[in-house]
Design an enzyme around this catalytic site. Structure first.
Site, short mmCIF file in Angstrom:
data_model
loop_
_atom_site.label_atom_id
_atom_site.label_comp_id
_atom_site.label_asym_id
_atom_site.label_seq_id
_atom_site.Cartn_x
_atom_site.Cartn_y
_atom_site.Cartn_z
CG ASP A 170 -50.32 36.61 41.92
OD1 ASP A 170 -50.61 35.85 42.06
OD2 ASP A 170 -50.31 37.66 40.62
CB CYS A 175 -48.22 34.37 40.16
SG CYS A 175 -47.03 33.58 38.68
CB THR A 213 -49.30 30.34 34.81
OG1 THR A 213 -48.77 31.36 35.36
CG2 THR A 213 -50.77 30.08 35.05
CG HIS A 261 -29.89 19.30 32.61
ND1 HIS A 261 -29.94 18.52 32.12
CD2 HIS A 261 -29.47 18.62 34.31
CE1 HIS A 261 -29.73 16.98 32.44
NE2 HIS A 261 -29.33 16.98 33.32
CG HIS A 305 -25.64 20.73 32.48
ND1 HIS A 305 -25.78 20.25 31.48
CD2 HIS A 305 -25.33 19.67 33.19
CE1 HIS A 305 -26.66 19.08 31.35
NE2 HIS A 305 -26.01 19.31 32.41
C1 RB5 Z 1 -53.28 37.01 37.80
O1 RB5 Z 1 -54.61 36.69 37.58
C2 RB5 Z 1 -52.41 35.71 37.24
O2 RB5 Z 1 -52.34 37.21 35.59
C3 RB5 Z 1 -51.09 35.76 37.65
O3 RB5 Z 1 -50.61 35.21 38.99
C4 RB5 Z 1 -50.03 35.09 36.82
O4 RB5 Z 1 -50.48 34.34 36.62
C5 RB5 Z 1 -48.94 35.52 35.70
O5 RB5 Z 1 -48.64 34.65 35.77
#
Ligand code: RB5
Length: 149
Positions: free
Chosen positions: A8, A65, A67, A98, A133
């Site tokens: 994203d 994304c 995180t 694993h 595993h």
């Molecule tokens: C977008 O702002 C953010 O929420 C997305 O990139 C991501 O981190 C979601 O898990």
């Protein structure tokens, strides 16, 4: 080996650097977007990629994304997908050895380019260990078959 990759807006820049890494390793990939920093909804991109991995159209996938978390949550809704949020080379290596993770999810707001590169390489270079595993993955697949139609 052919991979799919998607991000994203929060992962756009890191995705570009991972694309350069894949090209330098001569790994074939399909880039499912995004193509700019315009705000989008990450489930739309994770779903496209996870569908391809689940159907066996590609051998694995890389999601980015902010995180990695939202992408992984979405990808794990698809049958046959084992998506892992990875934050360093160790978690990436373990996710393959694993868990036989066929998708990794990284955070563009978590990792700098160098650490993300080392993390992706650790996943690419690791091998699933099988053995005990394998039994655990079979249990995950049973749970999936019971709970997802
Ligand atoms: C977008 O702002 C953010 O929420 C997305 O990139 C991501 O981190 C979601 O898990």
């Amino acid at each position: 080996m052919k991979l799919a990759i998607a991000s994203d807006h929060g992962g756009f820049h890191l995705k570009n650097s991972i694309l350069r890494l894949l090209a330098s390793r001569k790994i074939e990939y399909v880039d499912l977007g995004v193509t700019s920093e315009d705000s989008v909804d990450y489930p739309d991109y994770a779903a496209q990629l996870a569908q391809k991995v689940g159907k066996g159209e590609v051998d694995g996938g890389i999601l980015v994304c902010g995180t990695g978390i939202g992408m992984a949550i979405t990808a794990n809704k698809f049958k046959g997908v084992r998506a892992a949020v990875v934050t360093d080379p160790f978690t990436a290596q373990m996710s393959k050895e694993h868990n036989d993770a066929n998708v990794i999810a990284l955070g563009g707001r978590v990792l700098d380019e160098a650490k993300a590169g080392a993390t992706v390489q650790a996943w690419l270079d690791a091998k699933f260990e099988g053995g005990r595993h394998e039994r655990r993955l079979e249990k995950i697949a049973e749970i999936e078959n019971k709970n997802f139609k």
